[in-house]
Write a protein that holds these residues in place. Sequence first.
Motif, mmCIF file in Angstrom:
data_model
loop_
_atom_site.group_PDB
_atom_site.id
_atom_site.type_symbol
_atom_site.label_atom_id
_atom_site.label_comp_id
_atom_site.label_asym_id
_atom_site.label_seq_id
_atom_site.Cartn_x
_atom_site.Cartn_y
_atom_site.Cartn_z
ATOM 1 N N LEU A 45 0.852 -1.183 0.000
ATOM 2 C CA LEU A 45 0.000 0.000 0.000
ATOM 3 C C LEU A 45 0.892 1.238 0.000
ATOM 4 N N GLU A 46 0.616 2.140 -0.922
ATOM 5 C CA GLU A 46 1.362 3.397 -0.966
ATOM 6 C C GLU A 46 0.719 4.396 -0.007
ATOM 7 N N VAL A 47 1.540 4.997 0.831
ATOM 8 C CA VAL A 47 1.070 5.948 1.830
ATOM 9 C C VAL A 47 1.654 7.325 1.517
ATOM 10 N N ASN A 48 0.815 8.340 1.533
ATOM 11 C CA ASN A 48 1.274 9.713 1.292
ATOM 12 C C ASN A 48 1.726 10.311 2.617
ATOM 13 N N ARG A 101 1.885 -7.077 1.755
ATOM 14 C CA ARG A 101 3.196 -7.411 2.305
ATOM 15 C C ARG A 101 3.857 -6.254 3.037
ATOM 16 N N GLY A 102 3.282 -5.043 2.935
ATOM 17 C CA GLY A 102 3.894 -3.916 3.620
ATOM 18 C C GLY A 102 3.469 -2.592 3.018
ATOM 19 N N LEU A 103 4.312 -1.573 3.232
ATOM 20 C CA LEU A 103 3.979 -0.207 2.839
ATOM 21 C C LEU A 103 5.073 0.401 1.966
ATOM 22 N N MET A 104 4.656 1.398 1.196
ATOM 23 C CA MET A 104 5.581 2.116 0.306
ATOM 24 C C MET A 104 5.300 3.606 0.415
ATOM 25 N N THR A 105 6.347 4.416 0.271
ATOM 26 C CA THR A 105 6.145 5.863 0.218
ATOM 27 C C THR A 105 7.209 6.514 -0.648
ATOM 28 N N ILE A 106 6.861 7.704 -1.144
ATOM 29 C CA ILE A 106 7.816 8.592 -1.815
ATOM 30 C C ILE A 106 7.934 9.817 -0.923
ATOM 31 N N ALA A 107 9.104 10.035 -0.385
ATOM 32 C CA ALA A 107 9.273 11.069 0.633
ATOM 33 C C ALA A 107 9.480 12.456 0.032
ATOM 34 N N SER A 108 9.439 13.438 0.895
ATOM 35 C CA SER A 108 9.707 14.826 0.517
ATOM 36 C C SER A 108 11.144 14.976 0.029
ATOM 37 N N PRO A 109 11.402 15.959 -0.856
ATOM 38 C CA PRO A 109 12.779 16.186 -1.302
ATOM 39 C C PRO A 109 13.696 16.690 -0.195
ATOM 40 N N ASP A 110 13.141 17.336 0.810
ATOM 41 C CA ASP A 110 13.929 17.805 1.944
ATOM 42 C C ASP A 110 14.390 16.601 2.776
ATOM 43 N N THR A 111 15.682 16.480 2.992
ATOM 44 C CA THR A 111 16.219 15.275 3.630
ATOM 45 C C THR A 111 15.765 15.118 5.080
ATOM 46 N N PHE A 135 10.006 8.585 6.672
ATOM 47 C CA PHE A 135 10.410 7.180 6.710
ATOM 48 C C PHE A 135 10.098 6.580 8.086
ATOM 49 N N ARG A 136 10.369 7.356 9.114
ATOM 50 C CA ARG A 136 10.091 6.882 10.478
ATOM 51 C C ARG A 136 8.589 6.695 10.680
ATOM 52 N N GLU A 137 7.819 7.616 10.121
ATOM 53 C CA GLU A 137 6.362 7.493 10.230
ATOM 54 C C GLU A 137 5.866 6.229 9.529
ATOM 55 N N LEU A 138 6.416 5.936 8.356
ATOM 56 C CA LEU A 138 5.989 4.738 7.633
ATOM 57 C C LEU A 138 6.319 3.481 8.437
ATOM 58 N N ARG A 139 7.480 3.467 9.054
ATOM 59 C CA ARG A 139 7.852 2.320 9.884
ATOM 60 C C ARG A 139 6.877 2.155 11.048
ATOM 61 N N ASN A 140 6.498 3.262 11.679
ATOM 62 C CA ASN A 140 5.550 3.203 12.788
ATOM 63 C C ASN A 140 4.169 2.763 12.317
ATOM 64 N N LEU A 141 3.780 3.197 11.128
ATOM 65 C CA LEU A 141 2.493 2.784 10.576
ATOM 66 C C LEU A 141 2.467 1.281 10.316
ATOM 67 N N ALA A 197 16.771 6.192 4.650
ATOM 68 C CA ALA A 197 15.728 5.170 4.580
ATOM 69 C C ALA A 197 16.220 3.863 5.205
ATOM 70 N N ILE A 198 17.445 3.481 4.882
ATOM 71 C CA ILE A 198 18.006 2.257 5.461
ATOM 72 C C ILE A 198 18.124 2.395 6.973
ATOM 73 N N GLU A 199 18.568 3.536 7.427
ATOM 74 C CA GLU A 199 18.701 3.763 8.866
ATOM 75 C C GLU A 199 17.354 3.708 9.571
ATOM 76 N N GLU A 200 16.275 4.045 8.848
ATOM 77 C CA GLU A 200 14.941 4.046 9.442
ATOM 78 C C GLU A 200 14.165 2.751 9.184
ATOM 79 N N GLY A 201 14.822 1.760 8.576
ATOM 80 C CA GLY A 201 14.198 0.447 8.496
ATOM 81 C C GLY A 201 13.753 -0.026 7.134
ATOM 82 N N ALA A 202 14.138 0.643 6.056
ATOM 83 C CA ALA A 202 13.737 0.206 4.715
ATOM 84 C C ALA A 202 14.185 -1.226 4.461
#
Length: 229
Positions: free
Chosen positions: A126-129, A160-170, A177-183, A211-216
């Motif tokens: 599922l893609e999450v905004n 199987r899980g979640l997907m997102t495209i994050a903001s350009p601001d790092t 990314f952290r929010e997606l992991r919590n979701l 992303a890797i650091e946050e659990g991708a």
Amino acid sequence: MESIASNLNRIREQIGTLSVKAGREPSDVRLIAVSKTKPARLVREAFDAGQIEFGESYVQEFLEKRDDPLLQGLPLQWHFIGHLQSNKIRSIAGKVALVHGIDRLSTAAELSRRSMQQNLHTEFLLEVNTSGEQTKYGISPDVLLSEAEKIFKLPNIALRGLMTIASPDTDLARKEFRELRNLLEALKKNAPDPTLLTELSMGMSQDFESAIEEGATIIRIGTAIFGWR
């Protein structure tokens, strides 16, 4: 310009270093080479350098590339990572290992219907905004759990899980990314089989480190492998 092989080697080394730094196994992070808009000969070049999984975003381009003689007989795993409209599902059903861009109940229902018709078992994300940007697709985090409750009941498909495209601001990207992991963790509490919910598809060429650091578990890299489009 560096070769695709050298680009892949560099990224794999980065994945290994970042994973260990985050206390993770490098094998826990899968690299999807985003080959959209790139010709079959470059996909073949990446395959020859050891890359198996590729991401496509446009249905017609994907179908043409999949059938290209250069790629016939190769053990490629295709991922559909773009926004997927319901009327396009029949064209890709059974042809991809994972669908990343399901962003509403109606599309999931059509994926289920087509999978039933063809006696398929289809895995998807599922893609999450997470950014809240109106120009981006994705389910709102606020309704994810209630929508997923209905999606869990659909036959012949497996979330199987979640997907997102994050903001350009790092800095914002890391928070998203952290929010997606919590979701995903919240979703597991309501899932009929939480062991299926293993995937976080997040991070691209400009932000895969955080992303890797946050659990991708899946990162989608195009430019850093194939060059600018």
